[in-house]
Structures are given as structure tokens and as C-alpha cells.
Design a protein around this motif. Structure first.
Motif, short mmCIF file in Angstrom:
data_model
loop_
_atom_site.label_atom_id
_atom_site.label_comp_id
_atom_site.label_asym_id
_atom_site.label_seq_id
_atom_site.Cartn_x
_atom_site.Cartn_y
_atom_site.Cartn_z
N PHE A 1 0.82 -1.21 0.00
CA PHE A 1 0.00 0.00 0.00
C PHE A 1 0.86 1.26 0.00
N CYS A 2 0.39 2.23 -0.79
CA CYS A 2 0.86 3.61 -0.67
C CYS A 2 -0.25 4.50 -1.22
N VAL A 3 -0.44 5.66 -0.60
CA VAL A 3 -1.45 6.60 -1.08
C VAL A 3 -1.06 7.14 -2.45
N TRP B 1 -4.53 -4.62 2.11
CA TRP B 1 -5.86 -4.76 2.69
C TRP B 1 -6.56 -6.05 2.26
N GLN B 2 -5.94 -6.78 1.34
CA GLN B 2 -6.58 -7.99 0.82
C GLN B 2 -5.76 -9.26 1.00
N ASP B 3 -4.45 -9.13 1.15
CA ASP B 3 -3.57 -10.30 1.15
C ASP B 3 -2.87 -10.48 2.49
N ARG C 1 -10.74 7.22 -3.99
CA ARG C 1 -10.26 6.70 -2.71
C ARG C 1 -11.39 6.73 -1.69
N GLY C 2 -11.27 5.87 -0.68
CA GLY C 2 -12.28 5.83 0.36
C GLY C 2 -11.69 5.30 1.65
N PRO C 3 -12.51 5.25 2.72
CA PRO C 3 -12.00 4.80 4.02
C PRO C 3 -11.78 3.30 4.08
N ILE C 4 -10.80 2.90 4.87
CA ILE C 4 -10.60 1.48 5.17
C ILE C 4 -11.69 1.04 6.15
N MET D 1 -4.87 -4.08 11.31
CA MET D 1 -3.54 -3.58 10.93
C MET D 1 -2.84 -2.94 12.13
N ALA D 2 -3.55 -2.05 12.82
CA ALA D 2 -2.95 -1.33 13.95
C ALA D 2 -2.60 -2.25 15.10
N LEU D 3 -3.48 -3.22 15.37
CA LEU D 3 -3.25 -4.14 16.47
C LEU D 3 -2.04 -5.03 16.21
N GLU D 4 -1.98 -5.62 15.03
CA GLU D 4 -0.87 -6.53 14.73
C GLU D 4 0.47 -5.79 14.71
N ALA D 5 0.48 -4.61 14.11
CA ALA D 5 1.73 -3.85 14.04
C ALA D 5 2.15 -3.37 15.43
N SER D 6 1.21 -2.88 16.22
CA SER D 6 1.56 -2.36 17.55
C SER D 6 2.04 -3.48 18.47
N GLN D 7 1.45 -4.65 18.36
CA GLN D 7 1.91 -5.78 19.18
C GLN D 7 3.34 -6.17 18.81
#
Length: 383
Positions: free
Chosen positions: A136-138, A149-151, A198-201, A209-215
Motif C-alpha cells: 500500500f501507498c497513497v 488490505w486484501q492479502d 479513494r475511500g476509508p478502510i 492492521m494497527a493491532l498486529e503492528a503495535s503488538q
């Protein structure tokens, strides 16, 4: 997830309970219900040394002298938006493959580490950000081998990269470094089309995403300071993660007709745009401070729930008339300061920057061989 208004946000934010963890400068005890932003009001710049996926096409390096100027002018923060391919070894004559995404080039990461420690030498807090993450990149301009977001493999690789950086700085105080997970998350109809819709996740996916990365990050240091950019290209608060002890990052680019006037990566046609004014009628909208206050209402409410908020990017492209830019930007900065929210200008040098911005309607001051926008510097130092 829709874009939450103030009422929606207050309803959703009831999930924030006394179970919140505390970290230095990030969250206070949930029972205290703070009346101001619990996050430090850091002020500074985005540095684009590692912004390009191809190091050969990167920006000129930030020097120690530049960092000293920032500190001398009273700034205390830099954000480093990184493209992960800039520090990965792969065959650059072809699109990167899944098998190559984890081939971290330690010589390249050493250069990033050196800049971090050099900035910290001058009292600058450094926020590492994955501007381009695996999948991902904007922005367009680089072909990813999968979609974050899919894989599942993309998400695993994303977490792997953050675990690498967390381990690298495991002994560094949260007062000196933070980890900004992903620049401006959003969905894209076509990852290779800069102008695709573009739209919201979806909120539950953003939380994953946030939980796995922060852990993964806090496995190396439970005190590591973590920031999440707002959903929907940084514009919307993320109520789904308010219980994760993660600060959130808003943006200072509204309205785009001012911040990105004639920017070709935003507007397909730049010749017939209405001329920006502030305040004033531009096209079919009246632009004023009131729209800024409405924009930041959910973010201000977030701080009052005990979640730290920072404006990770703000600024204006060099085609906007300078007087209009400064009038608008003073309102942006004043709203942020009034609510205890810090900021990072995009960028230090370049078309949005304090130095060498290339504006045609500015009388620049010569500053050690650079063209300094003194009026912009004075405005930034005021707030």
C-alpha cells in the motif's frame, strides 16, 4: 466506515474505558478524562530523505547543519516518511516480488539510523513513518506485488518491517522516537492510477492492521510510542482503535483548492481552477475559519477522550498565492495551537517547504546558500 461527525464519534468513543494503558506523553489515566491533548505538542518538519522508492531518485540529504537550524529556530520534531523499497535489496529493473520484500539492506537502514540519531543529538523527536508499506501507498509510481488490505502475506510483511524497526530502536526512549504506522490509509480503485477514487478502510480492518503492528512493535519495548494516521487519507478519526494506546495523526490540507492548488497529482486539469482566496468564495464554496473548526471537531473530541493527537502533515504547494497561503495557514495553525495539537510541515525543503520552495511571489532571504521563506518561518515560530 463513514466519516464520523462529532455525535457519531462521541457515541463510538464510549468504548474507551479504564482499561487503557498509559505511556509517557501519550495517554493519561482514563479516569482522569483530560481537558487537553495528552500528547506532546511537537512542532517541526517532514524530511524526505527516504521518501522515494528508488534511492537514486531521492532528495538531497538532510545535513547536520539543517537539523541545527531547526533546533535553533525552536522546533523539536521531525517525521521521516519512508518508502520500504528504499531500504530493500531487489532487482530494480523489474517490479519487486513477494520473495524480495523482506530483503532488508542493512547499509540503507544504517543511513536511516544515522539520521535518527543525528536529529536526536539536537533534541528533535523522530517519528518513523512507512509512507510506502508492503502492499500500500497513497501515491502511485511503484508496482506492489500484492494489496495490504486484501492479502495476508502483505500484512505479515508489513508487520515484519515494523518489528525490524522496533528492534533496531528497542533501547531508545519514547521521548525520542515514535512509530507512525502507515501514511494516510485508504482504499484505491486502481493502485497505479494517481487519480483513482479513494475511500476509508473498513474500521475492523484498520484495527487489525494497527493491532498486529503495535503488538510487534511493543514486543521489543512495551513503552514504544505509536501513532496511526487518520482513516480516509488522514481525514477521519479512527474510533475502532481508541483502546489500543495509539495516538492519531490528522492533516492540515483542507481545503485542497488552497493547499494543493494546481498540484498535478491532485487535479487532472489545472488550467481552469478557481483562484484561491482566504476567506472568500471559491467556486461553489465559501472558505473560512469555520470550516477548519468543523474539520477538527472530531479530533479535539478525541483528545478529550485521552487519545493523543498530532498533525503529521500540513502545508501548501507553491502555486498558491503566498498571501493566501499565509492567511489560511495562520488559521490552521491557530486552531491546532488553541487545542494543544502540534504539527509537522510538509516539508523542510522543496515545493511545500521553508527552504527552496520555488514560489514566484516571495522575496526570499539568502540563508547559507538556500532561499529562506522568512514570512513562513516567522509564522511557524509564532505557533
Amino acid at each position: 466506515m463513514h466519516n464520523p461527525n462529532r455525535r457519531d464519534f462521541l457515541i463510538q468513543s464510549t468504548a474507551l474505558t479504564a482499561g487503557l494503558l498509559s505511556a509517557p506523553g501519550l495517554l493519561t489515566s482514563a479516569s482522569a478524562r483530560p481537558l487537553k491533548n495528552p500528547m506532546p505538542r511537537w512542532k517541526g518538519f517532514n524530511l524526505l530523505d527516504f521518501f522515494s522508492p528508488d534511492p537514486a531518485k531521492g532528495r538531497p540529504a538532510t545535513t547536520e547543519e539543517h537539523l541545527q537550524w531547526m533546533a535553533d529556530w525552536g522546533f523539536d520534531f521531525i517525521r521521516l516518511p519512508m518508502a520500504y523499497p528504499s531500504y530493500v535489496q531487489f532487482d530494480r529493473s523489474k517490479p519487486i516480488t513477494v520473495a524480495e520484500v523482506r530483503n532488508i539492506d542493512t547499509q540503507a537502514t544504517d543511513r536511516i539510523e544515522q539520521l535518527v540519531y543525528l536529529a536526536q543529538k539536537y533534541g528533535l523527536h523522530v517519528s518513523l513513518n512507512l509512507h510506502r508499506a508492503p502492499g500500500f501507498c497513497v501515491n502511485a509510481g511503484f508496482e506492489e506485488p500484492y494489496n495490504l488490505w486484501q492479502d495476508a502475506q502483505a500484512m505479515d510483511d508489513f508487520v515484519y518491517h515494523w518489528a525490524f524497526w522496533a528492534k533496531r530502536f528497542a533501547q531508545t526512549s519514547s521521548k525520542k522516537i515514535s512509530f507512525d504506522l502507515l501514511n494516510e490509509p485508504c482504499t484505491r480503485e486502481d493502485m497505479n492510477d494517481q487519480h483513482s477514487k479513494r475511500g476509508p478502510i473498513p474500521g475492523e480492518l484498520y484495527r487489525k492492521m494497527a493491532l498486529e503492528a503495535s503488538q510487534a512493535i511493543r514486543a521489543h519495548n512495551p513503552e514504544h510510542f505509536i501513532i496511526a494516521d487518520g482513516n480516509n487519507v488522514g481525514s477521519s478519526v479512527i474510533p475502532e482503535i481508541t483502546d489500543l494506546n495509539i495516538a492519531q495523526s490528522c492533516r492540515g490540507y483542507n481545503p485542497g483548492i488552497i493547499s494543493h492548488y494546481k498540484a498535478p497529482w491532485v487535479f487532472k486539469e489545472t488550467d481552469n481552477l478557481p483562484k484561491p482566496k482566504w476567506p472568500g468564495q471559491v467556486g461553489d464554496k465559501y472558505l473560512s475559519r469555520a470550516m477548519l473548526e468543523a474539520q477538527y471537531e472530531p479530533w479535539i473530541a478525541l483528545t478529550k477522550q485521552g487519545v493523543g493527537v498530532h498533525c503529521g502533515e500540513c502545508g501548501c504547494f507553491n502555486k498558491t498565492p503566498h498571501a493566501v497561503f499565509l492567511a489560511w495557514f495562520e488559521d490552521v495553525l491557530d486552531v491546532l495551537k488553541t487545542n494543544g495539537i502540534g504539527y509537522a510541515l510538509w516539508e523542510f525543503r522543496g515545493s511545500f517547504g521553508l527552504l527552496d520552495s520555488g514560489r514566484e511571489d516571495v522575496v526570499y532571504e539568502d540563508w547559507h546558500g538556500h532561499k529562506l521563506d522568512r514570512k513562513l518561518l516567522d509564522l511557524l515560530r509564532k505557533y
